[in-house]
Design an enzyme around this catalytic site. Sequence first.
Site, PDB file in Angstrom:
ATOM      1  N   SER A  25       0.816  -1.213   0.000  1.00 27.67           N
ATOM      2  CA  SER A  25       0.000   0.000   0.000  1.00 27.67           C
ATOM      3  C   SER A  25       0.851   1.265   0.000  1.00 27.67           C
ATOM      4  O   SER A  25       1.930   1.314   0.602  1.00 27.67           O
ATOM      5  CB  SER A  25      -0.919   0.029   1.221  1.00 27.67           C
ATOM      6  OG  SER A  25      -1.853  -1.027   1.176  1.00 27.67           O
ATOM      7  N   GLU A  40      -3.568 -12.959   2.274  1.00 23.00           N
ATOM      8  CA  GLU A  40      -3.804 -11.863   3.212  1.00 23.00           C
ATOM      9  C   GLU A  40      -5.287 -11.748   3.541  1.00 23.00           C
ATOM     10  O   GLU A  40      -5.665 -11.570   4.707  1.00 23.00           O
ATOM     11  CB  GLU A  40      -3.303 -10.550   2.617  1.00 23.00           C
ATOM     12  CG  GLU A  40      -3.492  -9.363   3.556  1.00 23.00           C
ATOM     13  CD  GLU A  40      -3.110  -8.038   2.935  1.00 23.00           C
ATOM     14  OE1 GLU A  40      -2.688  -7.140   3.668  1.00 23.00           O
ATOM     15  OE2 GLU A  40      -3.262  -7.895   1.700  1.00 23.00           O
TER      16      GLU A  40
END
Length: 414
Positions: free
Chosen positions: A136, A251
Amino acid sequence: MTLPIDASSTAEEAVATVEQWIRTEVPESWRAAAADGHRALRAVRTPEDYRRWYPAFASTGLVAPTWLPEHGGLGVSNEVARAIETVLAPLRLTRLNPLGLNNAAAALFSHGTEEQRLRFLPPIVRNEEKWCQLFSEPGAGSDLASLATRAVADGDEWVITGQKVWTTWADEADFGILLARTDPEQPKHRGITYFLLNMHQPGVEVRPLRQITGEREFNEVFLDGARVPDAHRVGDLNDGWRVSASTLSVERQMVSGSGSGGMGRLGGSSTQRLITLAQETGRWSDPVIRAKVMRLWAQEKVRGWTNARVRAALKAGQSPGAASSIGKVHQATLNQQIQDLMVDLSGTAALAWPATDDTDALPRDVQGWMRSLANGTEGGTTDINKNILGERVLGLPREPDPWKGKPWKDIPRS
């Protein structure tokens, strides 16, 4: 010591060996406390105690028993691994280094070379090299493919420049799995490459981010001329988006486990904790409370079965597909509902507590409730995962994208 269990061992033989190991190698106080439940175990085994003892566990091959011995496992079948886990479960032998064991390992098994697996997997199992995930960015969270961190070739190395954010445990990590743009002339989902970055080098700066609970488990990471050898590139050049799919699926499954991801850092408790709390506070006699708890209990069972399908697909070498997104979306709402009821059952204890700088003073159930607010964001936002389900499960048309197929360098970014 590696246990005498291998691919030829039956479930019965493996269980007998593990039971013997528990009797001789697991501290007696832990074994006695495990019989009385999780709380009793926490009272006699501190996190530091567990970290010191962990090498004895890692050396057995039991941390990842389905992995090959050369990778740090035992090479047993899924059936034998499940039998082993049944024996270990009461001891709550949490696997340390989960981002290495899950996120990094998924990419190494799916797209890495055997040389890379031999180099990185055994230290991951032993918790000697901790991992984080550098995906991210400030302008590329839900729309991860728009990431702007650059990797420029320099001989047989890559020079990395950019910024990452919300990086869990970056302050403790030795390596990070990194997505960086290697060709801005290609569309955004292409031109991305997957790397394994050494976090202990010039050009890597980690800054902690404090959460609402007072903890600092997330970080922002600044990369300014950090280097990665091409030997630590996973998968083909400019094919990092496809490589990352294995990591992202794992994830999502991690953050849709018991409580909120099966890891304490994500906050939350299971419905078993709700039942215990309702009994302790005398509210279990209320039929409305029992109905609320059991409704959530049933939903937790559904989520568990969904996660089991994902794990089975991963262990069989298949892609979990949209099932990981189903679990992620379901978990986000379910865990928040569990935590809301947890605070309700706690009564006045959830309204105030002594003022202190010690984050441990925050009541456990209040901390879980505060932390659960992030469940709809982490591991891919709920809205993004609903889009995945709409398109891949329900067959709904994609939203129009006027920039589809255009070079990344020409696409507007925040």
